[in-house]
Write an enzyme that holds these catalytic residues in place. Structure first.
Site, PDB file in Angstrom:
ATOM      1  N   ILE A  45       0.820  -1.217   0.000  1.00  0.00           N
ATOM      2  CA  ILE A  45       0.000   0.000   0.000  1.00  0.00           C
ATOM      3  C   ILE A  45       0.858   1.273   0.000  1.00  0.00           C
ATOM      4  O   ILE A  45       0.408   2.324  -0.456  1.00  0.00           O
ATOM      5  CB  ILE A  45      -1.003  -0.008   1.171  1.00  0.00           C
ATOM      6  CG1 ILE A  45      -2.161   0.957   0.862  1.00  0.00           C
ATOM      7  CG2 ILE A  45      -0.333   0.311   2.496  1.00  0.00           C
ATOM      8  CD1 ILE A  45      -3.397   0.700   1.658  1.00  0.00           C
ATOM      9  N   GLY A  79       3.050  -3.969  11.212  1.00  0.00           N
ATOM     10  CA  GLY A  79       2.192  -4.243  10.052  1.00  0.00           C
ATOM     11  C   GLY A  79       2.134  -3.083   9.081  1.00  0.00           C
ATOM     12  O   GLY A  79       3.128  -2.395   8.819  1.00  0.00           O
ATOM     13  N   ASP A 114       0.743  -0.233   9.384  1.00  0.00           N
ATOM     14  CA  ASP A 114       0.984   1.048  10.053  1.00  0.00           C
ATOM     15  C   ASP A 114       2.482   1.387  10.058  1.00  0.00           C
ATOM     16  O   ASP A 114       2.894   2.500   9.683  1.00  0.00           O
ATOM     17  CB  ASP A 114       0.449   0.916  11.490  1.00  0.00           C
ATOM     18  CG  ASP A 114       0.376   2.230  12.224  1.00  0.00           C
ATOM     19  OD1 ASP A 114       0.611   3.276  11.615  1.00  0.00           O
ATOM     20  OD2 ASP A 114       0.083   2.191  13.430  1.00  0.00           O
ATOM     21  N   THR A 168      -7.132  -7.735   9.798  1.00  0.00           N
ATOM     22  CA  THR A 168      -6.840  -9.161   9.553  1.00  0.00           C
ATOM     23  C   THR A 168      -5.382  -9.537   9.832  1.00  0.00           C
ATOM     24  O   THR A 168      -4.973 -10.670   9.573  1.00  0.00           O
ATOM     25  CB  THR A 168      -7.185  -9.585   8.106  1.00  0.00           C
ATOM     26  OG1 THR A 168      -6.343  -8.876   7.191  1.00  0.00           O
ATOM     27  CG2 THR A 168      -8.642  -9.312   7.794  1.00  0.00           C
ATOM     28  N   VAL A 199      -2.491  -8.308  12.967  1.00  0.00           N
ATOM     29  CA  VAL A 199      -2.356  -8.430  14.422  1.00  0.00           C
ATOM     30  C   VAL A 199      -3.735  -8.486  15.111  1.00  0.00           C
ATOM     31  O   VAL A 199      -3.891  -9.150  16.139  1.00  0.00           O
ATOM     32  CB  VAL A 199      -1.533  -7.233  14.972  1.00  0.00           C
ATOM     33  CG1 VAL A 199      -1.492  -7.235  16.488  1.00  0.00           C
ATOM     34  CG2 VAL A 199      -0.117  -7.278  14.422  1.00  0.00           C
TER      35      VAL A 199
HETATM   36  P1  ADP Z   1      -4.515  -4.817  12.016  1.00  0.00           P
HETATM   37  O1  ADP Z   1      -3.847  -4.399  13.306  1.00  0.00           O
HETATM   38  O2  ADP Z   1      -5.699  -3.936  11.650  1.00  0.00           O
HETATM   39  O3  ADP Z   1      -4.834  -6.269  11.995  1.00  0.00           O
HETATM   40  P2  ADP Z   1      -2.072  -5.163  10.400  1.00  0.00           P
HETATM   41  O4  ADP Z   1      -1.239  -4.060   9.868  1.00  0.00           O
HETATM   42  O5  ADP Z   1      -1.503  -6.053  11.444  1.00  0.00           O
HETATM   43  O6  ADP Z   1      -3.435  -4.453  10.892  1.00  0.00           O
HETATM   44  O7  ADP Z   1      -2.573  -6.068   9.201  1.00  0.00           O
HETATM   45  C1  ADP Z   1      -3.562  -5.688   8.283  1.00  0.00           C
HETATM   46  C2  ADP Z   1      -3.250  -6.273   6.920  1.00  0.00           C
HETATM   47  O8  ADP Z   1      -2.259  -5.454   6.298  1.00  0.00           O
HETATM   48  C3  ADP Z   1      -2.673  -7.685   6.937  1.00  0.00           C
HETATM   49  O9  ADP Z   1      -3.310  -8.433   5.899  1.00  0.00           O
HETATM   50  C4  ADP Z   1      -1.187  -7.458   6.608  1.00  0.00           C
HETATM   51  O10 ADP Z   1      -0.642  -8.572   5.938  1.00  0.00           O
HETATM   52  C5  ADP Z   1      -1.310  -6.285   5.663  1.00  0.00           C
HETATM   53  N1  ADP Z   1      -0.074  -5.514   5.375  1.00  0.00           N
HETATM   54  C6  ADP Z   1       1.087  -5.430   6.059  1.00  0.00           C
HETATM   55  N2  ADP Z   1       1.963  -4.617   5.431  1.00  0.00           N
HETATM   56  C7  ADP Z   1       1.315  -4.144   4.327  1.00  0.00           C
HETATM   57  C8  ADP Z   1       1.660  -3.259   3.241  1.00  0.00           C
HETATM   58  N3  ADP Z   1       2.859  -2.672   3.165  1.00  0.00           N
HETATM   59  N4  ADP Z   1       0.729  -3.035   2.266  1.00  0.00           N
HETATM   60  C9  ADP Z   1      -0.495  -3.596   2.327  1.00  0.00           C
HETATM   61  N5  ADP Z   1      -0.866  -4.434   3.305  1.00  0.00           N
HETATM   62  C10 ADP Z   1       0.017  -4.711   4.290  1.00  0.00           C
END
Ligand code: ADP
Length: 175
Positions: free
Chosen positions: A17, A38, A40, A124, A126
């Site tokens: 993203i 993740g 964020d 989906t 953490v």
């Molecule tokens: P949450 O705390 O809402 O579960 P996470 O960041 O742990 O958020 O995960 C949400 C989704 O984002 C997961 O499917 C993870 O694999 C995905 N993710 C992690 N890094 C990226 C990225 N750079 N671009 C898009 N999606 C990502």
């Protein structure tokens, strides 16, 4: 994969993203708006310290709501930070809160005149929401919104890794 919803486009891509050229990207934030892991962590690393500076001034975002900051060094001009629910068992309001996180992000985009935005798969990682269930809620909420809001021209789901992409592709066929 892409479908038309009214005059708008809904796209699913596998990717990162932080590399999107949509006007806004949506961050899966926490209620404290503190940099986490993740998606964020990835957005804050790629976008630089300006994002966290603005987020710190805002201070807090309840689950199911959304706030907006600069996109810093990202191609996207804005980051919309939304907080999805932490999944327990699906009977503690998680579906409604997840739908709200998507809807409030879209409303924020409409209010700011943002015509294109990219979502990750909220909750989906953490936060533990089962991806098949989360995908149906995400796609249905976005489709319903786009059907009534032609001002948003493009919503792109940027799914990290093939399993997540495939879960969303299946969900899109089902709904
Ligand atoms: P949450 O705390 O809402 O579960 P996470 O960041 O742990 O958020 O995960 C949400 C989704 O984002 C997961 O499917 C993870 O694999 C995905 N993710 C992690 N890094 C990226 C990225 N750079 N671009 C898009 N999606 C990502």
């Amino acid at each position: 994969m892409r479908v038309e919803v009214g005059q708008s486009l809904l796209e699913l891509v596998e990717g990162d993203i932080t590399q999107q050229d949509t006007e806004a990207v949506v961050n899966a934030a926490n209620e404290q708006l503190r940099v986490g892991g993740g998606v964020d962590g990835a957005i804050n690393r790629a976008g630089g310290p300006k994002i966290q500076e603005e987020a710190r001034k805002i201070g807090h975002c309840p689950t199911g709501q959304a706030v907006i900051t600069t996109g810093g060094n990202l191609k996207a001009k804005y980051v919309i930070h939304t907080v999805g629910p932490i999944y327990r068992d699906g009977r503690h309001g998680e579906p409604e809160l997840l739908a709200s996180a998507y809807r409030e992000s879209l409303k924020m985009a409409s209010a700011r005149g943002i015509k294109s935005l990219a979502f990750p798969s909220l909750s989906t990682g953490v936060y533990g929401y089962p991806v098949a269930d989360a995908a149906k809620i995400a796609l249905k909420t976005v489709k319903d919104y786009l059907a009534e809001h032609p001002e948003i021209e493009l919503v792109r789901f940027v799914l990290f890794g093939k399993p997540t992409y495939e879960a969303y592709a299946r969900a899109l066929e089902e709904i």
